[in-house]
Structures are given as C-alpha cells and as structure tokens.
Design a protein around this motif. Sequence first.
Motif, PDB file in Angstrom:
ATOM      1  N   THR A 145       0.544  -1.341   0.082  1.00  0.00           N
ATOM      2  CA  THR A 145       0.072  -0.069  -0.079  1.00  0.00           C
ATOM      3  C   THR A 145       1.019   1.308   0.177  1.00  0.00           C
ATOM      4  O   THR A 145       0.638   2.312  -0.672  1.00  0.00           O
ATOM      5  N   ARG A 146       1.729   1.283   0.795  1.00  0.00           N
ATOM      6  CA  ARG A 146       2.822   2.396   0.894  1.00  0.00           C
ATOM      7  C   ARG A 146       3.398   2.496  -0.302  1.00  0.00           C
ATOM      8  O   ARG A 146       3.674   3.696  -0.679  1.00  0.00           O
ATOM      9  N   TYR A 147       3.729   1.651  -1.217  1.00  0.00           N
ATOM     10  CA  TYR A 147       4.307   1.737  -2.488  1.00  0.00           C
ATOM     11  C   TYR A 147       3.496   2.477  -3.272  1.00  0.00           C
ATOM     12  O   TYR A 147       3.719   3.260  -4.520  1.00  0.00           O
ATOM     13  N   LEU A 148       2.340   1.884  -3.509  1.00  0.00           N
ATOM     14  CA  LEU A 148       1.270   2.478  -4.286  1.00  0.00           C
ATOM     15  C   LEU A 148       1.009   4.203  -3.884  1.00  0.00           C
ATOM     16  O   LEU A 148       0.989   4.962  -4.650  1.00  0.00           O
ATOM     17  N   VAL A 149       1.409   4.576  -2.610  1.00  0.00           N
ATOM     18  CA  VAL A 149       1.302   5.914  -2.048  1.00  0.00           C
ATOM     19  C   VAL A 149       2.386   6.648  -2.691  1.00  0.00           C
ATOM     20  O   VAL A 149       2.303   7.671  -3.294  1.00  0.00           O
ATOM     21  N   ASP A 150       3.634   5.979  -2.383  1.00  0.00           N
ATOM     22  CA  ASP A 150       4.699   7.075  -2.593  1.00  0.00           C
ATOM     23  C   ASP A 150       5.547   6.672  -3.729  1.00  0.00           C
ATOM     24  O   ASP A 150       6.599   7.454  -4.252  1.00  0.00           O
ATOM     25  N   GLY A 151       5.565   5.295  -4.380  1.00  0.00           N
ATOM     26  CA  GLY A 151       6.454   4.781  -5.352  1.00  0.00           C
ATOM     27  C   GLY A 151       7.831   4.529  -5.081  1.00  0.00           C
ATOM     28  O   GLY A 151       8.730   4.530  -5.791  1.00  0.00           O
ATOM     29  N   LYS A 152       8.128   4.572  -3.809  1.00  0.00           N
ATOM     30  CA  LYS A 152       9.610   4.622  -3.577  1.00  0.00           C
ATOM     31  C   LYS A 152      10.149   3.139  -3.623  1.00  0.00           C
ATOM     32  O   LYS A 152       9.560   2.234  -2.693  1.00  0.00           O
ATOM     33  N   LEU A 153      11.050   2.932  -4.323  1.00  0.00           N
ATOM     34  CA  LEU A 153      11.607   1.512  -4.735  1.00  0.00           C
ATOM     35  C   LEU A 153      12.321   0.932  -3.484  1.00  0.00           C
ATOM     36  O   LEU A 153      12.180  -0.171  -3.113  1.00  0.00           O
ATOM     37  N   PRO A 154      12.996   1.555  -2.382  1.00  0.00           N
ATOM     38  CA  PRO A 154      13.790   1.061  -1.613  1.00  0.00           C
ATOM     39  C   PRO A 154      12.579   0.285  -0.714  1.00  0.00           C
ATOM     40  O   PRO A 154      12.831  -0.605   0.083  1.00  0.00           O
ATOM     41  N   GLY A 155      11.319   0.895  -0.417  1.00  0.00           N
ATOM     42  CA  GLY A 155      10.614   0.376   0.387  1.00  0.00           C
ATOM     43  C   GLY A 155       9.918  -0.773  -0.330  1.00  0.00           C
ATOM     44  O   GLY A 155       9.454  -1.731   0.522  1.00  0.00           O
ATOM     45  N   LEU A 156       9.806  -0.736  -1.519  1.00  0.00           N
ATOM     46  CA  LEU A 156       9.306  -1.963  -2.389  1.00  0.00           C
ATOM     47  C   LEU A 156      10.142  -2.997  -2.320  1.00  0.00           C
ATOM     48  O   LEU A 156       9.731  -4.496  -1.841  1.00  0.00           O
ATOM     49  N   VAL A 157      11.367  -2.832  -2.297  1.00  0.00           N
ATOM     50  CA  VAL A 157      12.560  -4.011  -2.016  1.00  0.00           C
ATOM     51  C   VAL A 157      12.302  -4.512  -0.850  1.00  0.00           C
ATOM     52  O   VAL A 157      12.327  -5.909  -0.639  1.00  0.00           O
ATOM     53  N   ALA A 158      12.091  -3.700   0.289  1.00  0.00           N
ATOM     54  CA  ALA A 158      12.012  -4.380   1.650  1.00  0.00           C
ATOM     55  C   ALA A 158      10.784  -4.995   1.902  1.00  0.00           C
ATOM     56  O   ALA A 158      10.980  -6.146   2.371  1.00  0.00           O
ATOM     57  N   THR A 159       9.662  -4.651   1.118  1.00  0.00           N
ATOM     58  CA  THR A 159       8.340  -5.486   1.400  1.00  0.00           C
ATOM     59  C   THR A 159       8.397  -6.727   0.272  1.00  0.00           C
ATOM     60  O   THR A 159       8.214  -7.628   0.987  1.00  0.00           O
ATOM     61  N   LEU A 160       9.351  -6.624  -0.647  1.00  0.00           N
ATOM     62  CA  LEU A 160       9.413  -8.002  -1.355  1.00  0.00           C
ATOM     63  C   LEU A 160      10.114  -9.085  -0.683  1.00  0.00           C
ATOM     64  O   LEU A 160      10.215 -10.362  -0.644  1.00  0.00           O
ATOM     65  N   THR A 161      11.113  -8.312   0.111  1.00  0.00           N
ATOM     66  CA  THR A 161      12.029  -9.296   0.863  1.00  0.00           C
ATOM     67  C   THR A 161      11.094 -10.102   2.120  1.00  0.00           C
ATOM     68  O   THR A 161      11.221 -11.261   2.232  1.00  0.00           O
ATOM     69  N   LYS A 162      10.301  -9.094   2.590  1.00  0.00           N
ATOM     70  CA  LYS A 162       9.323  -9.888   3.514  1.00  0.00           C
ATOM     71  C   LYS A 162       8.711 -10.890   2.953  1.00  0.00           C
ATOM     72  O   LYS A 162       8.170 -11.711   3.530  1.00  0.00           O
ATOM     73  N   ALA A 163       8.143 -10.544   1.614  1.00  0.00           N
ATOM     74  CA  ALA A 163       7.121 -11.134   0.869  1.00  0.00           C
ATOM     75  C   ALA A 163       7.679 -12.771   0.745  1.00  0.00           C
ATOM     76  O   ALA A 163       7.256 -13.966   0.832  1.00  0.00           O
ATOM     77  N   MET A 164       9.226 -12.739   0.445  1.00  0.00           N
ATOM     78  CA  MET A 164       9.839 -13.989   0.574  1.00  0.00           C
ATOM     79  C   MET A 164       9.946 -14.718   1.609  1.00  0.00           C
ATOM     80  O   MET A 164      10.303 -16.158   1.781  1.00  0.00           O
ATOM     81  N   GLN A 165       9.531 -14.365   2.891  1.00  0.00           N
ATOM     82  CA  GLN A 165       9.525 -14.962   4.051  1.00  0.00           C
ATOM     83  C   GLN A 165       8.288 -15.493   4.561  1.00  0.00           C
ATOM     84  O   GLN A 165       8.443 -15.814   5.665  1.00  0.00           O
ATOM     85  N   ALA A 166       7.431 -15.503   3.697  1.00  0.00           N
ATOM     86  CA  ALA A 166       6.105 -15.549   4.174  1.00  0.00           C
ATOM     87  C   ALA A 166       5.739 -16.890   4.543  1.00  0.00           C
ATOM     88  O   ALA A 166       5.090 -17.140   5.294  1.00  0.00           O
TER      89      ALA A 166
END
Length: 592
Positions: free
Chosen positions: A571-592
């Motif tokens: 959601t935050r990536y949709l809001v601000d489009g910041k790539l560092p935040g997206l990378v951190a989110t995808l890293t978390k996704a891989m730990q699901a």
Amino acid sequence: MAPTSSTPAKPRAQKAAPKDAGTTLADDERTALDADIDRLEEGSRVWAALTLDQRARLLGRVRDAVGAVAQEWADAATMSKGLEPGHALSGEEWLGGPYAIIGLLDALRETLEALAKGRSPLDGVKLDTAPGGRLRAHTFPLNGTERFLLSGFTGEVWFEPGVTAVDARREAGLAQLTPTEPGGVGLVLGAGNVTSIPVADVLYELFAHNRVALLKVNPTQDALVPVFERALAPLIEPGFVRIVRGGAATGAFLTSHPRLVHVHITGSAATFDAIVWGASTGSATEGATRETPKLKVPITAELGGVSPIIVVPGQWSAADLKYQAEHVATMRLVNAGHNCIAGQVVIVSSDWPQRAEFLHRLHEAYAAAPERPVWYPRSDERLGDAASSYPDAAWSADHTRAIVEVKGGDDPAPVETIEYFAPILGVVEVAGTGQEFLDAAVAHANAKLTGTLGANVLIDPVTEAALGDGFERAIADLRYGDIAINTWTAFNFLTARLTWGGLPGATLADVSSGIGVVHNALLLDRVERSVARGPFRPFPRSVGKGVFTILPTPPWFVSSRTGAEVSAGLTRYLVDGKLPGLVATLTKAMQA
C-alpha cells in the motif's frame, strides 16, 4: 438471478431480517439530513459543470488524501474488529481498505484521461471471444507494476451475449460519456464488514452515474467516519459527498426521502426486501406476491450468497495439497468469515483418490490458522445455528469456527442455502473425475447453492490442459458474476478494472445476489461477469510447472507469516512509489 424456463431458480438466502429499532428521527435530525441533501443538490449542479480533466485532477487530490490517512485507516479498521494496531492480521485491513481504494482511484483517473482525449477506455486492451460467442476484455494486468507485483494473475471481463467489440468500445465510459447530464442525489447504504466498500460505492455513484452521494455508514463502521471524512475531503468540500451516521430509523427516513433519486445497498437480501417491499422476512414468496414496491426509486445492490469452492481432482503433490488446503481456509477465515466473498461450500469428488488426504490437510490448516475475534453482530447466533444443524461438525479455535462434512444422513440445505457470514465451512461430495466431475460440480453449485455472486475453482495445470475446451465451457456454465480460477474471488473484488456483482438477471422480487455491478473502473456497459486466474503453485514451485509467478505464499493467505508487513508495504508503495520500500516489502514477502 431471475428464474427462466431453462434455468431453475436458485435457493433463497435464509438470513434473518434486520432488527428495526422501532424509533423515529427527532426533528433536529431530520433537519440536519435535509440540509445535507440541500448541499448535495447544489453539488450536483457543480459536478455537471466539471470537465473530464477537472474530474481526473480531483481524483488525484482524493488519492493524496487517502495516502495521508492510510495508516490511520488501517489502524482504525483493525481496532474496530477487536485487534490491536499492527496485529499480525492487520494486513487484511490494509488490502481491504486503502490499498483497494488507491488502485480504484488510479484506474478511474486513467479512464477519465482517456475519455478526455477522445479515446475509449478499451483502446489498447486485448479483446477476444469467450465460450458462447461472448466478447471478452483482458483488463488485468494493464501496466508493468501489475505484471510485476502480481505476476501469474490475470483478469477478464466478459460481456453479455450479443455485445460486439464496436459496442463495447463505444459504450465504455458510462455517464462520463455525457458528463454534463446531472444524475441527481443518490443514497449509499454502506457495508459494515469491509472498509473500502462504502468509499468505492460512492466513487461508482459519481463516475458511473454522475450521481452525487449521501453515504450512510453502517454502525459497525462509525469509528471510521473521521477517516472517511478526511480521505474524501476533496469530494465533501464542493458538495459531491456527505457522510452521516445512523441506524434503522435514519435508513428508513432516507430511503423514503422524496429528493433522493436512487438507492445503492451492500448488505443482505432481507435488508433489501425490507427497503423495497417493507417485508419483515427474507422470504422470496412474500416478496414475489407484492405488486407495488414500497421503494419509489431505482435500487442497485450487492447482497452476497453462498460461494462454492470446486476442487477438481488431479494428481497433486504433498506440497500442492498443503498449499491449496491453506488457500481454502483463507477463503473462509479472512475477516472471520464476515465477507460476501467468503468461500462457504467445498465441492470435492467422492471418487478422487486424494480426497481423504486433502480433507485432512484442510482440517489442519483450518484449525491452525491464527485465532481472531468473531466480531460481526449476531455471529454468535449463526454459529449456534450451525451447531444445531450439524452436531457432528469439527470445531476448533475455542469453538469459534467449524468444518461441516455433509454425510449421507445429513441435510445439506442449511450449509448450502444460509449465508452464515461466520467461520462455517461446508464440504459436500459429487461423484466423478475429470470433465464428468467438473460438469456435475458446476450443476450442483448452480442449482443448490444460494446466490450468484462468486465461485472459486481449483485445478492443477495438467488436469486443466487435459480438459481443454471442456474446462472453459464449464466456466461459462457457472452462473456467477465473479469467478476465480486458482485464486480467490477476493482478487476480483480488489482488482479495480474487474467488475463486482451478481450475475445479471435479478429482479426486485427475486434479488438473489443483487442488481448491478460496482468497481468497474473502465466503466464498461452490459457486463456479464469477471473471471480471474491465478497460479496453482507459488514461487519457487511455479518454475516450469504451469503458470509462473514470483509470489511465494500470497500476503492475504491466513498462513502467511509476513502478511501484515507485506500488505502495508504494498500500500505504501502505491502511495509514494519509493523503490527502497518496495524492495524491503518484497524481501518480507519471500519470508511468508
């Protein structure tokens, strides 16, 4: 769905009627509501004067406002359901709240920008044919972000038979094709279970119908009103939207108000009947015998139903059985089952060699999912009704959820016709394998299960390929307005360029799952259904085995260990489009 000579009427939902407070509004309350309607009537004239470019820019301002309150929105929604902010289950509130609305705002804005340039919203969208000669538009994914973040997922809108590609392109845009024609003031009776619904319904009133909207929130969402007011401030200030609280008396006053031209409701068939007919029960017979509706204006509605989960037999690995069992548990347990999109009846083959193993895995996943409050009003009554109907049900989570395996001597009617709106999951068996089973399961869902809103189908890639055209024909035979293949109909709900609503054909006397659609950000006309497709296996097992996806366990799965962090991050990536935040989110996704 209205009955025809070739299609038997589906069972009517056996929900209890809403309890009326039995009170009338005070004079000052009526005066305040009349003042809101005065302001909206002024706003309707202003709305009709706005150009498409101005409306598109206005959507951008709303987007900024939603982004600014996204954290507070998710926290307030989480607390309203008996959980603490940041709880491991709060991801559901991010996805079902600000995430869904930001996606809808972006998609609507792109539609308006296309119309402002004299183009059809369908320009550049692939069109082809679906079974039965229907026209089909491939509306998801349409950009790189969608292709990357939700790789392996696709979505299609199927038009009613007879609609041509020329028709679809010409008619796309609905009321935005005639933006200077005011639609008056409409009433939106907001849903009480998912926080994006009231906001999305207001947006649809404005952009699909040119109607400014008076939103009466459900009392369960009173705590969200300050958030909604800030999120919609760019629409409230010029008089395009007003938000009010209130119970049954407020609703009764507004639905009979002479200056409101339309009603939209998300709720139950019993509430719909009370509004339209003044009925005291949800009986189809009572509604059908009434010749003159109490309601004097048109109404649209999304009313839910009993959703099937058709499990097509195949040769599944142990990992497949575990993953899809968690998938089915997710369909029932998200939001404690208080969803019109919740899967309720699993249809399995009595001839599937892996049936027992799958059901064992399903019981494990269902019991192991994190416990949560069963919070929606009168849920305790529904759990009690299920316990009474099925004394042998398997209960778990401190007796707050159950699986009902319908045996030979059991009556399947309760679990197949009552939308429990609570964590009750039924299992019924149909004979056969391959095409024989699929056709029988589709026929069972169409004839026995209440409603026409959503259906889910799970099928492995090898079996789907073997069925070929027979599989697509079976999907066309499913009489539902939203169908999800190897995903959940929640995906349809959250995807702005798909439509959400029951199959066309419902009437005031036999409303089934409702009348009309919502979301539909391309503003398409004469839509029959939306179909979503997902990967049968997550990453990395998706590599070389059917539909590829980079997603591991999706963040909406109840078994996801990082669902809250990933949902908030997306959601935050949709809001601000910041790539560092997206990378951190995808890293978390891989730990699901």
